[in-house]
Design a protein around this motif. Structure first.
Motif: not given
Ligand SMILES: [Zn+2]
Length: 180
Positions: A47, A156, A164
């Motif tokens: 992330h 992500h 992300c």
């Molecule tokens: Zn994330």
């Protein structure tokens, strides 16, 4: 004494783990979480915070406190959402850590660690120190038995509707071992 010293030294240097700045070192609030993981985990999920970058331990610690405060006060979570965070000072920062269930990747929190870069990496890459620290953390997790040796690395965005960890960082992690 000599044996104790050697054992102590091996313990400190074992597993090639990066320096992990503890919650008390970065000034974290006490966790209110009560759900735990059963390692080893299958996934390592990358992330970015989409917030400010930081290049020193003091500024990264301040970012950690900001992110934790946002997650606890605004989102009403029991703690900062991520398992670990990485600063461009080259340090890893302890979030929920190895044993506590995270809040980073919907449907994958119980089977993976969320590793988050402090900063916005949509149009710029994290510095080498941060990239190395994250990769070292993943290897460390395997050597500690926290992450399966045949773990799966994901961004992500592959697991939810989000951009992300940013285009630039995502293109980097696609070249790392175990990405699929
Ligand atoms: Zn994330």
């Amino acid at each position: 004494m000599k044996v104790a010293f050697v054992v102590f030294t091996l313990f400190l240097c074992s597993e090639g783990c990066p320096r992990i700045i503890s919650r008390s070192e970065w000034g974290g609030q006490r966790s209110k979480c009560t759900s735990y993981l059963k390692p080893p985990m299958t996934y390592a999920v990358i992330h970015h915070t989409e917030g400010n970058r930081c290049f020193s331990t003091s500024t990264c610690s301040a970012q950690m406190r900001n992110v934790q405060s946002y997650h606890m006060k605004n989102r009403k979570w029991c703690d900062i959402g991520y398992s670990f965070l990485v600063g461009e000072d080259g340090n890893v920062y302890e979030g929920r850590g190895w044993k506590t269930l995270g809040a980073h990747t919907l449907n994958y929190n119980s089977v993976g660690y969320g590793i988050c870069f402090l900063g916005n990496f949509t149009g710029v890459a994290p510095g080498t120190k941060a990239l190395n620290a994250a990769q070292q953390l993943i290897k460390c997790a395997v050597s500690k038995g926290m992450l399966k040796s045949n773990y799966i690395l994901k961004g992500h965005r592959q697991l939810g509707s989000t951009k992300c960890p940013g285009n630039t960082l995502y293109n980097i992690i696609k070249k790392w071992p175990h990405w699929q």
